[in-house]
Design an enzyme around this catalytic site. Structure first.
Site, PDB file in Angstrom:
ATOM      1  N   ASP A  33       0.864  -1.188   0.000  1.00 34.77           N
ATOM      2  CA  ASP A  33       0.000   0.000   0.000  1.00 34.77           C
ATOM      3  C   ASP A  33       0.902   1.240   0.000  1.00 34.77           C
ATOM      4  O   ASP A  33       1.913   1.270   0.696  1.00 34.77           O
ATOM      5  CB  ASP A  33      -0.902  -0.003   1.238  1.00 34.77           C
ATOM      6  N   ASP A  59       4.094   2.198  -4.347  1.00 39.11           N
ATOM      7  CA  ASP A  59       3.099   2.631  -5.328  1.00 39.11           C
ATOM      8  C   ASP A  59       2.947   1.503  -6.360  1.00 39.11           C
ATOM      9  O   ASP A  59       3.950   1.082  -6.950  1.00 39.11           O
ATOM     10  CB  ASP A  59       3.638   3.910  -5.993  1.00 39.11           C
ATOM     11  N   SER A  85     -10.434   5.649  -5.271  1.00 39.53           N
ATOM     12  CA  SER A  85     -11.766   5.047  -5.254  1.00 39.53           C
ATOM     13  C   SER A  85     -12.936   6.031  -5.140  1.00 39.53           C
ATOM     14  O   SER A  85     -14.080   5.610  -5.158  1.00 39.53           O
ATOM     15  CB  SER A  85     -11.845   4.052  -4.088  1.00 39.53           C
ATOM     16  N   THR A 100      -2.959   5.352 -11.162  1.00 40.04           N
ATOM     17  CA  THR A 100      -3.056   4.237 -10.205  1.00 40.04           C
ATOM     18  C   THR A 100      -3.926   3.111 -10.755  1.00 40.04           C
ATOM     19  O   THR A 100      -3.523   1.951 -10.762  1.00 40.04           O
ATOM     20  CB  THR A 100      -3.633   4.729  -8.864  1.00 40.04           C
ATOM     21  N   THR A 125     -15.682  -2.950  -9.940  1.00 40.87           N
ATOM     22  CA  THR A 125     -16.859  -2.309  -9.349  1.00 40.87           C
ATOM     23  C   THR A 125     -18.053  -2.381 -10.302  1.00 40.87           C
ATOM     24  O   THR A 125     -17.876  -2.431 -11.524  1.00 40.87           O
ATOM     25  CB  THR A 125     -16.542  -0.824  -9.045  1.00 40.87           C
ATOM     26  N   ASP A 126     -19.249  -2.326  -9.713  1.00 36.96           N
ATOM     27  CA  ASP A 126     -20.460  -2.305 -10.558  1.00 36.96           C
ATOM     28  C   ASP A 126     -20.557  -1.003 -11.358  1.00 36.96           C
ATOM     29  O   ASP A 126     -21.324  -0.919 -12.325  1.00 36.96           O
ATOM     30  CB  ASP A 126     -21.724  -2.519  -9.708  1.00 36.96           C
ATOM     31  N   GLU A 127     -19.767   0.013 -10.974  1.00 35.70           N
ATOM     32  CA  GLU A 127     -19.847   1.296 -11.692  1.00 35.70           C
ATOM     33  C   GLU A 127     -19.383   1.188 -13.134  1.00 35.70           C
ATOM     34  O   GLU A 127     -19.666   2.069 -13.945  1.00 35.70           O
ATOM     35  CB  GLU A 127     -19.047   2.384 -10.958  1.00 35.70           C
ATOM     36  N   TYR A 153     -13.507   8.060 -12.540  1.00 38.26           N
ATOM     37  CA  TYR A 153     -13.233   6.887 -11.692  1.00 38.26           C
ATOM     38  C   TYR A 153     -13.695   5.606 -12.382  1.00 38.26           C
ATOM     39  O   TYR A 153     -12.919   4.659 -12.555  1.00 38.26           O
ATOM     40  CB  TYR A 153     -13.924   7.031 -10.322  1.00 38.26           C
ATOM     41  N   SER A 156     -11.702   4.656 -15.394  1.00 36.47           N
ATOM     42  CA  SER A 156     -10.374   4.090 -15.097  1.00 36.47           C
ATOM     43  C   SER A 156     -10.501   2.645 -14.608  1.00 36.47           C
ATOM     44  O   SER A 156      -9.671   1.798 -14.938  1.00 36.47           O
ATOM     45  CB  SER A 156      -9.635   4.957 -14.060  1.00 36.47           C
ATOM     46  N   LYS A 157     -11.549   2.344 -13.853  1.00 35.36           N
ATOM     47  CA  LYS A 157     -11.754   0.955 -13.399  1.00 35.36           C
ATOM     48  C   LYS A 157     -12.094   0.058 -14.598  1.00 35.36           C
ATOM     49  O   LYS A 157     -11.639  -1.082 -14.687  1.00 35.36           O
ATOM     50  CB  LYS A 157     -12.868   0.884 -12.345  1.00 35.36           C
ATOM     51  N   ASN A 183     -20.102  -0.906  -0.783  1.00 33.93           N
ATOM     52  CA  ASN A 183     -19.801  -1.520   0.515  1.00 33.93           C
ATOM     53  C   ASN A 183     -20.001  -0.521   1.650  1.00 33.93           C
ATOM     54  O   ASN A 183     -19.897   0.693   1.443  1.00 33.93           O
ATOM     55  CB  ASN A 183     -18.327  -1.939   0.571  1.00 33.93           C
ATOM     56  N   ARG A 217     -28.460   3.135  -4.387  1.00 33.27           N
ATOM     57  CA  ARG A 217     -27.255   2.314  -4.321  1.00 33.27           C
ATOM     58  C   ARG A 217     -27.641   0.963  -3.719  1.00 33.27           C
ATOM     59  O   ARG A 217     -28.615   0.857  -2.960  1.00 33.27           O
ATOM     60  CB  ARG A 217     -26.175   2.997  -3.459  1.00 33.27           C
ATOM     61  N   ASN A 252     -30.624   7.139  -1.394  1.00 31.08           N
ATOM     62  CA  ASN A 252     -29.707   7.782  -0.443  1.00 31.08           C
ATOM     63  C   ASN A 252     -30.459   8.413   0.725  1.00 31.08           C
ATOM     64  O   ASN A 252     -30.017   8.348   1.873  1.00 31.08           O
ATOM     65  CB  ASN A 252     -28.882   8.857  -1.158  1.00 31.08           C
TER      66      ASN A 252
END
Ligand code: NAD
Ligand code: DAU
Length: 339
Positions: A33, A59, A85, A100, A125-127, A153, A156-157, A183, A217, A252
């Site tokens: 990390d 890194d 994240s 990253t 991720t589900d995103e 984000y 990039s994932k 989560n 969510r 939310n």
């Protein structure tokens, strides 16, 4: 087994380190990390001193450092949790997300290939699936849903996922990918919805709800996510993508009101603020594949998990007060000051 876990000083990676050390005392865990603003050594305190736990600050995008760590430990398995994240931060400053999340993944994949690891697992991720409309509750994300990203984000994932699939096909690497929903639980960094609302409510500060609070969510207790990833790594099929989720969709505003109710605080603390640009409306996971193939189901329902989480934040004020340092205060001012 020697398992190299990246991002283990963060929220989910930290919970995964705790889970592995407790469940598999015969395994060795190497945590890598870089201790960014989101990394916290206090999260790893419960495993300090365990003979089978090692920590390396590095890194994941630093090829030389990562190669040296692989050479030193020669891991059997890599689980990549390390990432930038937070969606709001990616809107402010996308560059570090690409470095990253995409280049860091490439560096790890190259090292995993060179050192012949028997499993590389990418925590996605589900995103990456984009979002679903509010008026179609029948629609859910399956593993076949096309990639369709909304934020730097999630883009990039998704880039990292595609790279993993390309390495699996081109180099025949033993890769699996998981895509989990939101989560919550202990050690969650206080810039995310649930810990932010718990901490602000405990301090009688305003609770900043984006837009009308109608976005949905699909919440999963963090240990259920870690257990699913562990199962995929040990029993999942190489080359496959697995969705992880427990059918726990909430708007939310319902989440925020439940937190206020559990803490005995007034709804007058709710402050509706300017919406997030490009805000995804709804996430909803279809977990049929992992249910059927691996027999995974969540253990913790939302009501129990949320009250355990609130209790954890009440009992661990030292952990989150240390997190609310200068750097985080500057971010808070920037993100919420103008809203
Ligand atoms: P987090 O932000 O709490 O932790 C990220 C960790 O990665 C931190 O310890 C940080 O120091 C470390 N890190 C960041 N950049 C690094 C770098 N360049 N090199 C080494 N370490 C670095 O994140 P999280 O919420 O625990 O998420 C972990 C993973 O799970 C991420 O890949 C995220 O995309 C994914 N995920 C998160 C959720 C969620 O609800 N939080 C849901 C699904 C998937
Ligand atoms: O779905 C999985 C994703 O969940 C992960 O990939 C991400 O790493 C993780 O951060 C999370 O992304 P979200 O954007 O859904 O989480 P966040 O906690 O930032 O926001 C949850 C919802 O709450 C979202 O609709 C935005 C809203 N929100 C968030 C914050 C921080 C608010 O209304 N107010 C806030 O202050």
């Amino acid at each position: 087994m020697k398992i190299l876990i990246t991002g283990g000083a963060g929220f989910i990676g930290g919970n995964h380190v705790h889970y592995t050390i407790e469940k598999y005392p015969e395994d060795t865990v190497i945590c890598v990390d870089d201790l960014t603003y989101a990394g916290n050594m206090e999260t790893l305190e419960p495993v300090f001193g365990c003979k089978n736990f090692h920590f390396e600050k590095a890194d994941i995008a630093d090829k030389t450092a990562i190669r040296a760590i692989f050479e030193k430990y020669r891991p059997d398995c890599v689980i990549n949790y390390a990432a930038e994240s937070h969606v709001d931060r990616s809107i402010e400053n996308p560059g570090v997300f690409l470095t990253t999340n995409i280049l860091g993944t490439q560096v790890l994949l190259d090292a995993a290939r060179e050192f012949n690891v028997s499993r590389y697992h990418q925590v996605s991720t589900d995103e990456v699936y984009g979002d679903l409309p509010l008026d179609r509750p029948d629609l859910l994300f399956t593993e076949e849903t096309p990639i369709h990203t909304s934020s730097p984000y999630s883009a990039s994932k998704a880039g990292a996922d595609l790279l993993c699939l390309a390495y699996a096909r081109t180099y025949k690497m033993p890769i699996t990918i998981s895509r989990c929903s939101n989560n919550y639980g202990p050690y969650h960094f206080p810039e995310k919805l649930i810990p932010l609302m718990i901490i602000n409510a405990m301090q009688d500060k305003p609770l900043p709800v984006y837009g009308k609070g109608e976005n949905v969510r699909d919440w999963l207790f963090v240990t259920d996510h870690c257990r699913a990833v562990d199962l995929i790594v040990r029993k999942g099929t190489v080359g496959e993508v697995y969705n992880i989720g427990g059918h726990n969709e909430r708007t939310n505003i319902v989440v925020v009101k439940t937190i206020l109710e559990q803490l005995g605080k007034s709804e007058a603390l709710i402050n509706y603020v300017t919406d997030r640009p490009g805000h995804d409306m709804r996430y909803g996971i279809d977990p049929t594949k992992i249910n059927k193939e691996l027999g995974w189901f969540p253990d913790t329902n939302f009501e129990t998990g949320l009250s355990q989480t609130i209790e954890w934040y009440k009992n661990n004020t030292g952990w989150w007060q240390n997190v609310l340092d200068g750097e985080y205060q500057k971010y808070y001012e920037k993100n919420y000051g103008a809203r």
